[in-house]
Scaffold this motif. Sequence first.
Motif, PDB file in Angstrom:
ATOM      1  N   HIS A   1      23.174  24.075  17.764  1.00 19.28           N
ATOM      2  CA  HIS A   1      22.028  24.156  17.312  1.00 19.28           C
ATOM      3  C   HIS A   1      20.766  24.263  18.282  1.00 19.28           C
ATOM      4  CE1 HIS A   1      22.593  23.712  12.867  1.00 19.28           C
ATOM      5  NE2 HIS A   1      23.769  22.392  13.274  1.00 19.28           N
TER       6      HIS A   1
ATOM      7  N   HIS B   1      20.372  27.904   6.460  1.00 22.69           N
ATOM      8  CA  HIS B   1      20.131  26.579   6.708  1.00 22.69           C
ATOM      9  C   HIS B   1      19.155  25.610   5.667  1.00 22.69           C
ATOM     10  CE1 HIS B   1      19.675  24.137  10.785  1.00 22.69           C
ATOM     11  NE2 HIS B   1      20.629  23.693   9.367  1.00 22.69           N
TER      12      HIS B   1
ATOM     13  N   TYR C   1      16.421  28.242  12.519  1.00 22.86           N
ATOM     14  CA  TYR C   1      14.921  27.627  12.457  1.00 22.86           C
ATOM     15  C   TYR C   1      14.309  28.442  12.141  1.00 22.86           C
ATOM     16  CZ  TYR C   1      17.235  22.984  13.478  1.00 22.86           C
ATOM     17  OH  TYR C   1      18.024  21.916  13.426  1.00 22.86           O
TER      18      TYR C   1
ATOM     19  N   ARG D   1      11.510  15.838  16.943  1.00 25.83           N
ATOM     20  CA  ARG D   1      11.577  15.333  16.129  1.00 25.83           C
ATOM     21  C   ARG D   1      11.419  14.361  15.857  1.00 25.83           C
ATOM     22  NH1 ARG D   1      14.522  18.680  12.453  1.00 25.83           N
ATOM     23  NH2 ARG D   1      15.281  17.546  10.748  1.00 25.83           N
TER      24      ARG D   1
ATOM     25  N   HIS E   1      28.251  24.061   6.534  1.00 25.01           N
ATOM     26  CA  HIS E   1      28.269  22.817   7.419  1.00 25.01           C
ATOM     27  C   HIS E   1      28.284  22.426   5.260  1.00 25.01           C
ATOM     28  CE1 HIS E   1      25.881  23.762  10.339  1.00 25.01           C
ATOM     29  NE2 HIS E   1      25.256  22.371  10.521  1.00 25.01           N
TER      30      HIS E   1
ATOM     31  N   ILE F   1      14.234  20.002   8.854  1.00 23.26           N
ATOM     32  CA  ILE F   1      14.171  20.783   9.283  1.00 23.26           C
ATOM     33  C   ILE F   1      12.878  21.982   9.388  1.00 23.26           C
ATOM     34  CG2 ILE F   1      15.931  23.343   8.836  1.00 23.26           C
ATOM     35  CD1 ILE F   1      17.680  21.848   8.256  1.00 23.26           C
TER      36      ILE F   1
ATOM     37  N   GLN G   1      28.779  17.013   3.832  1.00 20.99           N
ATOM     38  CA  GLN G   1      27.373  15.850   5.136  1.00 20.99           C
ATOM     39  C   GLN G   1      27.058  14.812   3.828  1.00 20.99           C
ATOM     40  OE1 GLN G   1      24.836  17.691   7.558  1.00 20.99           O
ATOM     41  NE2 GLN G   1      24.428  15.437   8.511  1.00 20.99           N
TER      42      GLN G   1
ATOM     43  N   ASN H   1      21.033  19.101  18.121  1.00 22.19           N
ATOM     44  CA  ASN H   1      19.885  19.402  16.875  1.00 22.19           C
ATOM     45  C   ASN H   1      18.478  19.045  17.153  1.00 22.19           C
ATOM     46  OD1 ASN H   1      18.752  17.957  14.732  1.00 22.19           O
ATOM     47  ND2 ASN H   1      21.607  18.139  14.384  1.00 22.19           N
ATOM     48  N   PRO H   2      17.547  18.647  16.590  1.00 25.17           N
ATOM     49  CA  PRO H   2      16.704  17.747  17.273  1.00 25.17           C
ATOM     50  C   PRO H   2      16.423  17.311  15.651  1.00 25.17           C
ATOM     51  CG  PRO H   2      15.864  20.146  15.457  1.00 25.17           C
ATOM     52  CD  PRO H   2      17.264  20.626  16.365  1.00 25.17           C
ATOM     53  N   GLY H   3      17.163  17.529  14.632  1.00 26.06           N
ATOM     54  CA  GLY H   3      16.930  16.356  13.445  1.00 26.06           C
ATOM     55  C   GLY H   3      17.841  15.491  13.378  1.00 26.06           C
ATOM     56  N   THR H   4      18.873  15.902  13.464  1.00 25.63           N
ATOM     57  CA  THR H   4      20.009  14.489  13.397  1.00 25.63           C
ATOM     58  C   THR H   4      21.601  14.831  14.231  1.00 25.63           C
ATOM     59  OG1 THR H   4      21.342  16.258  12.728  1.00 25.63           O
ATOM     60  CG2 THR H   4      20.127  15.615  10.803  1.00 25.63           C
TER      61      THR H   4
ATOM     62  N   PHE I   1      24.586  25.790   5.192  1.00 22.85           N
ATOM     63  CA  PHE I   1      24.802  24.963   4.758  1.00 22.85           C
ATOM     64  C   PHE I   1      24.523  24.406   3.186  1.00 22.85           C
ATOM     65  CE2 PHE I   1      21.534  20.283   5.195  1.00 22.85           C
ATOM     66  CZ  PHE I   1      22.371  19.988   5.185  1.00 22.85           C
TER      67      PHE I   1
ATOM     68  N   TYR J   1      16.566  10.437   6.028  1.00 19.59           N
ATOM     69  CA  TYR J   1      16.590  12.293   6.036  1.00 19.59           C
ATOM     70  C   TYR J   1      16.288  12.708   5.269  1.00 19.59           C
ATOM     71  CZ  TYR J   1      18.871  16.247   7.957  1.00 19.59           C
ATOM     72  OH  TYR J   1      18.693  17.698   8.297  1.00 19.59           O
TER      73      TYR J   1
HETATM   74  N1  DI6 Z   1      23.161  19.774   9.290  1.00 21.10           N
HETATM   75  C1  DI6 Z   1      23.005  19.130  10.033  1.00 21.10           C
HETATM   76  O1  DI6 Z   1      23.373  18.079  10.845  1.00 21.10           O
HETATM   77  C2  DI6 Z   1      22.007  19.948  11.141  1.00 21.10           C
HETATM   78  N2  DI6 Z   1      22.033  20.752  10.410  1.00 21.10           N
HETATM   79  C3  DI6 Z   1      22.659  20.759   9.237  1.00 21.10           C
HETATM   80  O2  DI6 Z   1      22.851  21.771   8.099  1.00 21.10           O
HETATM   81  C4  DI6 Z   1      20.453  19.506  11.298  1.00 21.10           C
HETATM   82  C5  DI6 Z   1      19.236  19.918  10.989  1.00 21.10           C
HETATM   83  C6  DI6 Z   1      17.710  19.419  11.033  1.00 21.10           C
HETATM   84  O3  DI6 Z   1      18.145  18.799  10.558  1.00 21.10           O
HETATM   85  O4  DI6 Z   1      17.231  19.571  11.787  1.00 21.10           O
END
Ligand code: DI6
Length: 404
Positions: free
Chosen positions: A75, A178, A145, A82, A242, A105, A245, A319-322, A214, A95
């Motif tokens: 991504h 997403h 995003y 973040r 995805h 997100i 997870q 990606n910025p979050g995970t 997702f 999270y």
């Molecule tokens: N799984 C992830 O690990 C990323 N998106 C997703 O569907 C995380 C996306 C985010 O936290 O920005």
Amino acid sequence: MGLKLWTHCNVASMQAGADQPYGLMADAALVVEGERIAWVGPRSDLPAELLSRCGEQHDAQGALITPGLIDCHTHLVHGGDRAQEFEQRLNGATYEDIARAGGGIQSTVRATRSATPARLQAQAEPRLKPLLSEGVTTLEIKSGYGLALESERKMLQVARALGQEYAVDIRTTFLGAHALPTEFAGRADDYVDEVLSMLQVLHGEGLVDAVDGFCERIAFSPAQIARVFAAAQSLGLPVKLHAEQLSDSGGAQLAAQHGALSCDHLEWLSEDGACAMAAANSVAVLLPGAFYFLRETKVPPVELLRRHGVPIAISTDCNPGTSPCSSLLLMLNMACTLFRLTPEEALAGVTRHAAQALGLRDRGVLATGLRADFVLWDVQRPAQLAYGLGANPCMQTIFKGTPR
Ligand code: DI6
Ligand code: FE
């Protein structure tokens, strides 16, 4: 004349079923014609006729040559970062807590929507360059995003622009499904309608190579994803997901029913899910950066994947979050240390199997007729690529037959 020759090298062809691990050939030669590999094998077997047509000759100085690396799940184009959320998580928030409170997100969606294309590209470049310096020659970039037509389009256009400006092949993936944008709160099915209409338009503009979603309790249900996949398939686009997870939602089975190229993450994959993936020949894309960064404890079921013969790929999930990660080599190491892959499985995961995860048959191994995307490494043996932490032994990358 006109052919290019590399000698004084060991080649790890990564061919499936080769005699040697990694398809390793000592004292090898590699011949390139235009953008393709014309011949690769032990130097002593190089046909004299071919040698006589080689103009440019390169001494690889004892390098190990592998296929160009392929990062098949990123991504990489997004606004902002973040780091603040990282701090919140260190103070005890999870999270999922942050996502439910409108952060996660959604905060990247705000930053992405408000960025100009130039700004979005300028922010993506420092993530792209380290990957290129590690020999990445093919890179997948997802939207997801923007969550509205204009901003999803902007993300995909920036991804395409990166592919024009840098010597790397970019594959774009539409990830409209997403997250639920705030303006559709409580109306997820209406948003799925919107995803289908965005897909139609963006596909028409030539911006979409594949479709992702997702599937998760904080995102979309299998039934909602099924609608997105049906639309993708009616446009002739491959799908991926995805899946599993944070929980087991049966996403892998759903994706497999749609012939998905890959299912990604998979920490919670069940045996039924693995069987379905094996039957559909879907690749399992494992993302050790996200597992590490979220401090997950449930490891993806690697033994199950092996037992059912599911090909395994490895990716940054940049990606910025995970997974704020710009090193595919670090992912090789973490796939081995955290998931117990062998270094050979890990390297196959960023070459042969990553190509399969993108539906690309012309790369990922070094063989006659395939793309001349390859990397010269200053290492004695392939396992060193997965061994180092923060090391980058890349000496040179050849992209479509030309040093970059
Ligand atoms: N799984 C992830 O690990 C990323 N998106 C997703 O569907 C995380 C996306 C985010 O936290 O920005
Ligand atoms: Fe992801």
